[in-house]
Design a protein around this motif. Structure first.
Motif, PDB file in Angstrom:
ATOM      1  N   LEU A  45       1.020  -6.428  -0.794  1.00 32.60           N
ATOM      2  CA  LEU A  45       1.556  -5.143  -1.281  1.00 32.60           C
ATOM      3  C   LEU A  45       1.047  -4.896  -2.702  1.00 32.60           C
ATOM      4  N   VAL A  76       7.497   0.852  -1.581  1.00 34.64           N
ATOM      5  CA  VAL A  76       7.158   2.181  -1.981  1.00 34.64           C
ATOM      6  C   VAL A  76       6.162   2.401  -1.082  1.00 34.64           C
ATOM      7  N   SER A 100       5.028  -1.280  -8.498  1.00 34.74           N
ATOM      8  CA  SER A 100       3.916  -1.872  -8.569  1.00 34.74           C
ATOM      9  C   SER A 100       3.107  -0.959  -7.177  1.00 34.74           C
ATOM     10  N   LEU A 101       1.920  -0.352  -7.375  1.00 33.28           N
ATOM     11  CA  LEU A 101       1.012   0.167  -6.618  1.00 33.28           C
ATOM     12  C   LEU A 101      -0.293  -0.240  -6.805  1.00 33.28           C
ATOM     13  N   CYS A 144      -5.424   7.672   3.337  1.00 33.92           N
ATOM     14  CA  CYS A 144      -5.972   8.940   2.777  1.00 33.92           C
ATOM     15  C   CYS A 144      -7.570   8.723   2.737  1.00 33.92           C
ATOM     16  N   ALA A 201       3.449   5.756  -0.836  1.00 31.94           N
ATOM     17  CA  ALA A 201       3.172   7.017  -1.246  1.00 31.94           C
ATOM     18  C   ALA A 201       2.201   8.112  -0.250  1.00 31.94           C
ATOM     19  N   ILE A 239      -1.291   7.182   0.803  1.00 38.00           N
ATOM     20  CA  ILE A 239      -2.150   6.946  -0.521  1.00 38.00           C
ATOM     21  C   ILE A 239      -2.158   5.498  -0.802  1.00 38.00           C
ATOM     22  N   SER A 240      -0.905   4.988  -0.547  1.00 33.95           N
ATOM     23  CA  SER A 240      -0.773   3.504  -0.971  1.00 33.95           C
ATOM     24  C   SER A 240       0.412   3.033  -0.737  1.00 33.95           C
ATOM     25  N   PHE A 241       0.676   1.576  -0.258  1.00 38.42           N
ATOM     26  CA  PHE A 241       1.820   0.961  -0.264  1.00 38.42           C
ATOM     27  C   PHE A 241       2.057   0.180  -1.593  1.00 38.42           C
ATOM     28  N   GLY A 242       3.275   0.124  -1.884  1.00 32.18           N
ATOM     29  CA  GLY A 242       3.493  -0.858  -3.067  1.00 32.18           C
ATOM     30  C   GLY A 242       4.784  -1.551  -3.061  1.00 32.18           C
TER      31      GLY A 242
END
Lengths: 172, 560
Positions: free
Chosen positions: A139, A65, B545-546, A44, A67, A54-57
């Motif tokens: 991450l 995850v 966690s992000l 993004c 997003a 938006i992000s990896f987590g």
């Protein structure tokens, strides 16, 4: 007097007509997507014109995850399919209830430093909507500044419990 | 600055056109009702432009009444019949209003409406980058709205707060959400921006009544909309009830001119139901009006001396506040040339409008005095944010009066300069100060709501804030997205000092003693440091966690 009413009527009709075209313009971006028009997923920060990451987590010990930010509110429900070294993992996705333009998908973690091909497929019809390639270097990215850490170190070390904020604020 | 304003507004409208249209329809419904009532009851000398401008301040009155009806019907009836009944009442009201204004309305009603719509367009862009409404106030508003929404047919209905608290704003948003089923946060955001756009409009009526000059009225409206960065900045603080009450406070003052006692009382009561401190502001206005009346009765020499004394008191108080680190921010929006210009213009017309120039000055003086008068053991009559938000009103009124002194072209030129100044100086986007929730936070909080046990107790970062003249702190105000844990996930949040050392044994003992099972970490400067939790893996486990949000599980509390 008659002329005045005609003018008022004309003005209202013109406003309604303009509103109609504006609304039609918005709706014109049909809720149906073009299956042959597969979008490219980017981060993004680089582009948020279309679906973007938006992000990896990290989700638990061995989960990941991803997003996403949707390009529009009526974007179709989808799931993500991530492929690494020929192994395909499915990531079911959920829309954030409080912010419906954000969707996150959870599934198996991927090894860091290796490329990951992500495909976004609509739940309805399993149609490919978007795809992109990513390489995850990490991450977990710490977000606190060093100055903040310095404040922590200088502050008191005993904490006192305080009640959950209730009726006391916002101030009446 | 503001390069993307138009694009942002278009983006917000495109993404939320249904909700925006509904909110505008709802507001215009209320405006139409009030306009029709005023048209029916006001003396003939009031023009349509005046009445519609006043009605744009009065719409929260029918809006709240119909909202209470919707909430009540929803409690006693199933969803669809409740909605149909409420819609029937709303349509009946609209039908009555249209019948009243039909064939009596003139084109004069259009300019205030067009001004309002332009302001709406300019203000909506604020919501483009905002995930949830700003600051910790919004989280509490959200929680109260959610409690109202969660009440199912009276079985679980409970008053949403433990003590008295004004709920007018919350009932309106809850009713809107019952109908639209939109995300509560998005409704709060967009409704807040539209309220902000409406706030300058009633000044049109007040200034036009005083001066009979349309140019002066428009200048006053422009001043109120763009002269200072307040009240617009207040949306960054989530001060939605205060902003909504500003509409009805102006409307109530306008109704005074119409001498309609019933409407006056109703409007005042509803203002106070929307924001309790509206009562104090009414008190300040009442005291200022009485003072101005007494002042007018004095011989001219004594009047000059009393006016000088009032200005001297205002100046002294201003200087004192300027030297008080807690109250000083009140003056920040107003230390600009526009305030000086307003003062000079007001001074130049004071011989023509002696009482109407004395009155706003006295209102400002009483508002500032209200900062120092204790109301309870921990509250003063007025607090810093409300005074800071509200001071623009008497100033814009004075500026509007002063505009009668200038030739028309000069007023237009000044208005253009003020708009240009706002475009170049004031940020129409959300302020970094108060955006507690990032997209990562929204994701983490949603995950939390789906995966954490219902009885989880979540530690969040908090700090004590100072708002009043005596430096009494507001305890444990949330400082990052953790404040949204309770309203969004329903889990109990336990505020912990932002300086807590999670590596120390006393902290560990306290967490386990308080049964804090999870810790939320956002990405603001006062958020907990996420790195410390990695260092003691026998105490803490990072479960989600992000980059800008983390959820930590407190583990092994039973292991000695």
């Amino acid at each position: 007097m008659q002329k005045r009413y005609s003018m008022i009527g004309g003005a209202i009709a013109a406003l309604l007509l303009a509103a109609f075209f504006v609304i039609r313009g918005f709706l014109g971006k049909s809720t149906e997507f073009q299956s042959q028009n597969v979008a490219r997923i980017a981060l993004c920060d680089d582009s948020d014109e279309d679906l973007c990451v938006i992000s990896f987590g990290k989700n638990g010990a061995d989960g990941m995850v991803i997003a996403f930010q949707l390009p529009r509110a009526d974007y179709p429900a989808f799931q993500a399919i991530a492929t690494n070294k020929g192994v395909e993992n499915i990531y079911p996705c959920e829309a954030v209830a409080s912010a419906p333009m954000i969707v996150y998908c959870t599934g198996a973690a991927t090894p860091l430093g290796e490329s990951l091909a992500i495909e976004i497929r609509a739940i309805e019809g399993n149609i490919l909507i978007a795809r992109g390639d990513f390489t995850l270097m990490a991450l977990m990215v710490a977000s606190s500044s060093s100055s903040f850490n310095a404040v922590i170190a200088a502050d008191e070390k005993i904490i006192a419990p305080t009640p959950t904020p209730g009726a006391g604020y916002p101030n009446p | 600055m503001n390069n993307d304003l138009f694009a942002n507004s278009l983006y917000v409208i495109r993404q939320n056109w249904g909700l925006v249209l509904f909110l505008l329809a709802f507001i215009f419904w209320g405006t139409l009702l009030v306009f029709a009532f005023l048209k029916k009851t006001a003396p003939r000398q009031f023009s349509d432009s005046e009445l519609i401008a006043l009605a744009l301040g009065g719409w929260p009155l029918p809006a709240l009444l119909v909202s209470l009806l919707i909430i009540f019907l929803r409690i006693v009836l199933p969803y669809t019949p409740a909605l149909i009944l409420a819609l029937a009442v709303a349509l009946a009201g609209a039908g009555w209003a249209i019948r009243v204004v039909w064939r009596k309305i003139t084109f004069a009603f259009l300019p205030p409406v067009l001004f309002f719509l332009v302001f709406v367009f300019l203000r909506l862009g604020f919501a483009a980058e905002t995930i949830l409404p700003s600051y910790f106030d919004s989280a509490e508003h959200y929680r109260i709205i959610q409690v109202i929404l969660d009440s199912q047919r009276g079985i679980n209905f409970a008053w949403p707060t433990n003590a008295y608290y004004h709920l007018g704003y919350h009932f309106i948003i809850a009713a809107i959400n019952l109908i639209t089923r939109a995300a509560v946060g998005q409704t709060m955001l967009l409704f807040g921006q539209i309220v902000l756009a409406a706030i300058p409009m009633p000044l049109w009526f007040l200034i036009h009544r005083a001066t009979e000059s349309k140019t002066a009225a428009i200048f006053g409206v422009i001043l109120a909309a763009f002269g200072w960065f307040m009240p617009a900045h207040a949306v960054n603080w989530g001060k939605y009830p205060a902003l909504l009450s500003l509409l009805l406070i102006q409307f109530t003052l306008g109704v005074l001119a119409l001498k309609h006692r019933g409407l006056l009382v109703l409007s005042a009561i509803v203002s106070i139901f929307i924001h309790t401190r509206a009562a104090i502001l009414f008190g300040a206005c009442g005291a200022a009006w009485i003072a101005s009346d007494l002042w007018m009765r004095q011989p001219s020499m004594r009047r000059v001396m009393l006016a000088a004394l009032t200005l001297a008191m205002l100046a002294t108080l201003t200087l004192y506040i300027g030297g008080n680190p807690i109250l000083d921010p009140i003056l920040k929006p107003y230390w600009i040339w526009i305030t000086l210009l307003t003062g000079l213009l007001a001074g130049s017309v004071s011989p023509s409008f002696p009482r109407l120039t004395f009155f706003p000055v006295a209102v400002m003086l009483f508002m500032l005095i209200g900062l120092f008068i204790p109301a309870t053991s921990n509250l003063t009559l007025l607090d810093r944010p409300l005074v800071e938000i509200t001071l623009f009103l008497p100033l814009a009124f004075l500026g509007g009066l002063g505009a009668t002194r200038l030739p028309k072209f000069a007023v237009i030129a000044l208005a253009v300069v003020i708009v240009a100044h706002a475009a170049l100086t004031y940020d129409f986007s959300p302020s970094d100060c108060c955006q507690l929730v990032t997209r990562d936070d929204a994701t983490a909080l949603d995950w939390m709501g789906r995966h954490l046990p219902a009885d989880a107790r979540v530690g969040i970062s908090s700090a004590n804030l100072n708002f009043d003249a005596y430096g009494r702190p507001m305890l444990a105000a949330g400082v990052d997205a953790g404040i949204w844990v309770a309203p969004l996930t329903g889990r109990l949040s336990v505020p912990l000092p932002d300086s807590a050392d999670f590596t120390s044994q006393p902290t560990r003992d306290l967490l386990c003693g308080q049964q804090v099972t999870y810790i939320y970490i956002g990405s603001k400067a006062q958020s907990f440091d996420p790195n410390v939790f990695e260092t003691i893996q026998t105490w803490y486990d990072v479960i989600f966690s992000l980059p800008n949000a983390k959820i930590i599980q407190v583990i092994n509390c039973n292991v000695q």
